[in-house]
Design a protein around this motif. Structure first.
Motif, PDB file in Angstrom:
ATOM      1  N   ILE A  47       0.627  -1.009   0.065  1.00  0.00           N
ATOM      2  CA  ILE A  47      -0.029   0.037  -0.038  1.00  0.00           C
ATOM      3  C   ILE A  47       0.861   1.168  -0.043  1.00  0.00           C
ATOM      4  O   ILE A  47       0.534   1.985  -0.948  1.00  0.00           O
ATOM      5  CB  ILE A  47      -0.924   0.050   1.154  1.00  0.00           C
ATOM      6  N   GLY A  48       1.769   1.386   0.812  1.00  0.00           N
ATOM      7  CA  GLY A  48       2.808   2.470   0.932  1.00  0.00           C
ATOM      8  C   GLY A  48       3.683   2.616  -0.242  1.00  0.00           C
ATOM      9  O   GLY A  48       3.747   3.670  -0.644  1.00  0.00           O
ATOM     10  N   ALA A  49       4.171   1.629  -0.974  1.00  0.00           N
ATOM     11  CA  ALA A  49       4.766   1.636  -2.235  1.00  0.00           C
ATOM     12  C   ALA A  49       3.841   2.152  -3.151  1.00  0.00           C
ATOM     13  O   ALA A  49       4.146   3.192  -4.047  1.00  0.00           O
ATOM     14  CB  ALA A  49       5.321   0.153  -2.557  1.00  0.00           C
ATOM     15  N   ASN A  50       2.541   1.693  -3.450  1.00  0.00           N
ATOM     16  CA  ASN A  50       1.633   2.203  -4.293  1.00  0.00           C
ATOM     17  C   ASN A  50       1.529   3.601  -4.318  1.00  0.00           C
ATOM     18  O   ASN A  50       1.042   4.589  -5.073  1.00  0.00           O
ATOM     19  CB  ASN A  50       0.379   1.328  -4.336  1.00  0.00           C
ATOM     20  N   VAL A  51       1.066   4.163  -2.915  1.00  0.00           N
ATOM     21  CA  VAL A  51       0.919   5.457  -2.572  1.00  0.00           C
ATOM     22  C   VAL A  51       2.082   6.441  -3.050  1.00  0.00           C
ATOM     23  O   VAL A  51       1.691   7.315  -3.782  1.00  0.00           O
ATOM     24  CB  VAL A  51       0.590   5.805  -1.100  1.00  0.00           C
ATOM     25  N   LEU A  52       3.131   5.883  -2.709  1.00  0.00           N
ATOM     26  CA  LEU A  52       4.355   6.591  -3.058  1.00  0.00           C
ATOM     27  C   LEU A  52       4.573   6.669  -4.729  1.00  0.00           C
ATOM     28  O   LEU A  52       4.840   8.002  -5.121  1.00  0.00           O
ATOM     29  CB  LEU A  52       5.553   6.164  -2.440  1.00  0.00           C
ATOM     30  N   ASN A  53       4.242   5.425  -5.266  1.00  0.00           N
ATOM     31  CA  ASN A  53       4.417   5.387  -6.806  1.00  0.00           C
ATOM     32  C   ASN A  53       3.449   6.541  -7.398  1.00  0.00           C
ATOM     33  O   ASN A  53       3.893   7.040  -8.307  1.00  0.00           O
ATOM     34  CB  ASN A  53       3.981   4.152  -7.159  1.00  0.00           C
ATOM     35  N   LYS A  54       2.147   6.446  -7.005  1.00  0.00           N
ATOM     36  CA  LYS A  54       1.355   7.393  -7.654  1.00  0.00           C
ATOM     37  C   LYS A  54       1.408   8.956  -7.370  1.00  0.00           C
ATOM     38  O   LYS A  54       1.347   9.610  -8.208  1.00  0.00           O
ATOM     39  CB  LYS A  54      -0.047   6.921  -7.079  1.00  0.00           C
ATOM     40  N   ALA A 112       7.884  -3.565  -3.299  1.00  0.00           N
ATOM     41  CA  ALA A 112       7.656  -2.272  -2.718  1.00  0.00           C
ATOM     42  C   ALA A 112       8.663  -1.220  -3.166  1.00  0.00           C
ATOM     43  O   ALA A 112       8.647  -0.241  -3.624  1.00  0.00           O
ATOM     44  CB  ALA A 112       7.170  -2.268  -1.460  1.00  0.00           C
ATOM     45  N   LYS A 113       9.953  -1.822  -2.562  1.00  0.00           N
ATOM     46  CA  LYS A 113      11.451  -1.036  -2.631  1.00  0.00           C
ATOM     47  C   LYS A 113      11.625  -0.729  -4.097  1.00  0.00           C
ATOM     48  O   LYS A 113      12.161   0.471  -4.615  1.00  0.00           O
ATOM     49  CB  LYS A 113      12.278  -1.822  -1.874  1.00  0.00           C
ATOM     50  N   LEU A 114      11.556  -1.818  -5.069  1.00  0.00           N
ATOM     51  CA  LEU A 114      11.734  -1.554  -6.356  1.00  0.00           C
ATOM     52  C   LEU A 114      10.907  -0.729  -7.115  1.00  0.00           C
ATOM     53  O   LEU A 114      11.095   0.209  -7.977  1.00  0.00           O
ATOM     54  CB  LEU A 114      12.020  -3.119  -7.267  1.00  0.00           C
ATOM     55  N   SER A 115       9.658  -0.738  -6.763  1.00  0.00           N
ATOM     56  CA  SER A 115       8.519   0.236  -7.315  1.00  0.00           C
ATOM     57  C   SER A 115       8.838   1.687  -7.160  1.00  0.00           C
ATOM     58  O   SER A 115       8.781   2.539  -8.095  1.00  0.00           O
ATOM     59  CB  SER A 115       7.170  -0.259  -6.830  1.00  0.00           C
ATOM     60  N   ASN A 116       9.206   1.996  -5.921  1.00  0.00           N
ATOM     61  CA  ASN A 116       9.528   3.055  -5.379  1.00  0.00           C
ATOM     62  C   ASN A 116      10.511   3.727  -6.143  1.00  0.00           C
ATOM     63  O   ASN A 116      10.677   4.999  -6.479  1.00  0.00           O
ATOM     64  CB  ASN A 116       9.613   3.193  -3.904  1.00  0.00           C
ATOM     65  N   ILE A 117      11.814   2.937  -6.054  1.00  0.00           N
ATOM     66  CA  ILE A 117      12.960   3.304  -6.815  1.00  0.00           C
ATOM     67  C   ILE A 117      12.558   3.778  -8.278  1.00  0.00           C
ATOM     68  O   ILE A 117      13.109   4.657  -8.935  1.00  0.00           O
ATOM     69  CB  ILE A 117      14.069   2.102  -6.869  1.00  0.00           C
ATOM     70  N   ASN A 118      12.060   2.937  -9.069  1.00  0.00           N
ATOM     71  CA  ASN A 118      11.430   2.852 -10.414  1.00  0.00           C
ATOM     72  C   ASN A 118      10.796   4.504 -10.566  1.00  0.00           C
ATOM     73  O   ASN A 118      11.372   5.368 -11.503  1.00  0.00           O
ATOM     74  CB  ASN A 118      10.881   1.707 -10.889  1.00  0.00           C
ATOM     75  N   THR A 119       9.745   4.476  -9.892  1.00  0.00           N
ATOM     76  CA  THR A 119       8.946   5.651 -10.057  1.00  0.00           C
ATOM     77  C   THR A 119       9.825   7.173  -9.626  1.00  0.00           C
ATOM     78  O   THR A 119       9.553   8.033 -10.273  1.00  0.00           O
ATOM     79  CB  THR A 119       7.657   5.544  -9.265  1.00  0.00           C
ATOM     80  N   LEU A 120      10.650   6.957  -8.881  1.00  0.00           N
ATOM     81  CA  LEU A 120      10.975   8.069  -8.180  1.00  0.00           C
ATOM     82  C   LEU A 120      12.409   8.428  -9.334  1.00  0.00           C
ATOM     83  O   LEU A 120      12.411   9.779  -9.578  1.00  0.00           O
ATOM     84  CB  LEU A 120      11.948   7.842  -6.999  1.00  0.00           C
ATOM     85  N   VAL A 139      16.708   5.625 -19.141  1.00  0.00           N
ATOM     86  CA  VAL A 139      17.791   5.646 -18.050  1.00  0.00           C
ATOM     87  C   VAL A 139      17.169   5.156 -16.880  1.00  0.00           C
ATOM     88  O   VAL A 139      17.607   4.182 -16.128  1.00  0.00           O
ATOM     89  CB  VAL A 139      18.220   7.033 -17.685  1.00  0.00           C
ATOM     90  N   SER A 140      15.958   5.439 -16.466  1.00  0.00           N
ATOM     91  CA  SER A 140      15.087   5.122 -15.112  1.00  0.00           C
ATOM     92  C   SER A 140      15.040   3.636 -15.154  1.00  0.00           C
ATOM     93  O   SER A 140      15.116   3.007 -14.195  1.00  0.00           O
ATOM     94  CB  SER A 140      13.919   6.033 -15.023  1.00  0.00           C
ATOM     95  N   TYR A 141      14.465   3.129 -16.410  1.00  0.00           N
ATOM     96  CA  TYR A 141      14.102   1.526 -16.513  1.00  0.00           C
ATOM     97  C   TYR A 141      15.503   0.595 -16.140  1.00  0.00           C
ATOM     98  O   TYR A 141      15.455  -0.388 -15.877  1.00  0.00           O
ATOM     99  CB  TYR A 141      13.395   1.169 -17.696  1.00  0.00           C
ATOM    100  N   ILE A 142      16.766   1.207 -16.754  1.00  0.00           N
ATOM    101  CA  ILE A 142      17.819   0.451 -16.907  1.00  0.00           C
ATOM    102  C   ILE A 142      18.433   0.505 -15.568  1.00  0.00           C
ATOM    103  O   ILE A 142      18.812  -0.716 -15.030  1.00  0.00           O
ATOM    104  CB  ILE A 142      18.777   1.054 -17.665  1.00  0.00           C
ATOM    105  N   ILE A 143      18.114   1.483 -15.148  1.00  0.00           N
ATOM    106  CA  ILE A 143      18.866   1.464 -13.378  1.00  0.00           C
ATOM    107  C   ILE A 143      18.090   0.445 -12.607  1.00  0.00           C
ATOM    108  O   ILE A 143      18.623  -0.220 -11.669  1.00  0.00           O
ATOM    109  CB  ILE A 143      18.908   2.880 -13.023  1.00  0.00           C
ATOM    110  N   SER A 144      16.588   0.690 -12.628  1.00  0.00           N
ATOM    111  CA  SER A 144      15.844  -0.115 -11.738  1.00  0.00           C
ATOM    112  C   SER A 144      16.099  -1.617 -12.270  1.00  0.00           C
ATOM    113  O   SER A 144      16.030  -2.307 -11.342  1.00  0.00           O
ATOM    114  CB  SER A 144      14.390   0.257 -12.172  1.00  0.00           C
ATOM    115  N   ILE A 145      16.062  -2.128 -13.492  1.00  0.00           N
ATOM    116  CA  ILE A 145      16.604  -3.535 -13.882  1.00  0.00           C
ATOM    117  C   ILE A 145      17.764  -3.915 -13.222  1.00  0.00           C
ATOM    118  O   ILE A 145      17.813  -5.204 -12.566  1.00  0.00           O
ATOM    119  CB  ILE A 145      16.467  -3.407 -15.172  1.00  0.00           C
TER     120      ILE A 145
END
Length: 402
Positions: A17-24, A149-157, A181-187
């Motif tokens: 929930i926290g990750a999705n809230v931060l993502n949005k 959750a951690k990876l989701s937050n990193i990607n959207t940030l 660039v964002s997707y490459i770092i996240s992967i």
């Protein structure tokens, strides 16, 4: 009550929930940043190209991501072999998808030259998005909700930061480069985490057999279901680009959708957490019935209050977040908020639960009917009522689908 909260914390509910809230929040901030940093024409061109990409991404990986989530949740011990198979199928298919996007840009007319170039630049995005989502589903099926959750937050940030930098330096095209660039770092981060966890695992059983025909059949039905279901969110802008061909009007409509569409993270977050549990109880009808009714009931109460607030304060919300340039988006925003109430309370949770219990054939018939109705209504109402017609169509088809 304390015991329930403790169990939810242990299982990673609040992480999701926290990750999705931060993502949005990050995604929403990204939308506001792009509206502010790009000209109205540039934002309209970007929105159109992104919308076309999203339509192609409905075929992402030929649906193996849905099958991996379902079969990986049902059979955690077969997760590794399932994901190796899914990776091969998905990557090969997405190469074809990139070629199709390029061909679309060459042969199909777009609102302007900028949107065509943007689409060419986005053509390789399916490759990176597929790998990132594969990693995320690997975490979900292993109930590694904290890692998910951690990876989701990193990607959207990262997308927020690099899109902003790209917009400042290179405008519209810089935004697209920043997303790559964002997707490459996240992967890279996700793969490193998987490798570390595998090194810690002492058990090394090899499982090579699983029903590939059943796996691919589920993939096929799921991709058709998702494609037909998600067309409601993409058809309007696509047809506005074809029927009206005005990037500024597209920008106004896109701006009106940012909050109502983003709010779908609320039911999606809950269903993301519940998916493995519903999948593992798919034969227990009483369990499914009990918890599906509870989920819908709580969502409807919460969403009703939320939508009433948004409708009442719509002028202030649009003015503060997007500026007076987008004041014509206020009525569209209100209409689309009603659409969210229907989608977020009924359509989204019910559709997910039917998928979790493998009722994909029933979903397919429903979604094909809805997709057809959506296209017909969009064409008729856009010609008659322009942007308002597109918004009303979205609400009608969400209600029909629900």
């Amino acid at each position: 009550m304390n015991e329930i909260i403790k169990k939810l914390i242990e299982k990673g509910f609040f992480h999701i929930i926290g990750a999705n809230v931060l993502n949005k929040i990050f995604q929403f901030c990204n939308g506001i940043v792009l509206v502010r940093l790009l000209s109205k024409s540039e934002f309209g061109s970007y929105s159109y190209a992104q919308n076309v990409l999203n339509i192609f991404l409905l075929l992402n990986g030929m649906g193996v991501l849905y099958a991996l989530l379902q079969f990986g949740s049902e059979n955690p011990e077969k997760r590794r072999v399932l994901f190796k198979f899914g990776l091969k199928i998905g990557l090969v298919f997405n190469i074809l998808l990139s070629v199709l996007i390029i061909l679309y840009g060459i042969f199909i007319d777009t609102p302007n030259r900028e949107s065509k170039i943007a689409l060419f630049l986005m053509s390789l995005m399916p490759f990176f998005i597929f790998i990132f989502e594969l990693i995320q589903i690997y975490f979900r099926t292993g109930l590694q909700n904290r890692s998910f959750a951690k990876l989701s937050n990193i990607n959207t940030l990262l997308i927020l930061v690099f899109s902003m930098i790209g917009a400042i330096l290179l405008g519209l095209f810089g935004v697209i480069i920043g997303q790559y660039v964002s997707y490459i770092i996240s992967i890279i981060i996700g793969i490193k985490h998987i490798i570390k966890r595998r090194e810690r695992q002492s058990e090394k059983r090899k499982i090579t057999d699983f029903n590939k025909k059943e796996f691919m059949e589920y993939s096929f039905y799921s991709i058709l279901n998702n494609g037909a279901s998600q067309l409601i969110f993409f058809t309007d802008i696509f047809l506005l680009g074809i029927l009206i061909k005005n990037e500024e009007l597209i920008a106004e409509y896109r701006t009106a959708t940012l909050i109502p569409f983003a709010l779908n993270f609320i039911p999606s977050s809950i269903m993301t957490f519940l998916y493995p549990y519903f999948a593992r109880n798919k034969e227990n009808v009483l369990w499914i019935r009990k918890y599906s009714i509870k989920v819908q009931g709580y969502l409807f109460i919460f969403n009703t209050f939320l939508v009433l607030f948004l409708i009442f304060f719509a002028p202030f919300i649009i003015e503060i977040l997007f500026g007076s340039t987008y004041k014509d988006s206020i009525d569209l925003f209100r209409i689309l908020c009603l659409g969210y109430l229907i989608n977020g309370s009924i359509r989204n949770p019910v559709g997910n639960i039917l998928a979790m219990t493998r009722n994909v054939k029933f979903l397919l018939i429903t979604n094909i009917l809805v997709a057809f109705a959506n296209v017909v209504l969009d064409i008729v109402l856009i010609k008659s009522f322009s942007l308002t017609g597109a918004a009303v169509t979205a609400v009608i088809t969400m209600l029909f689908s629900s």
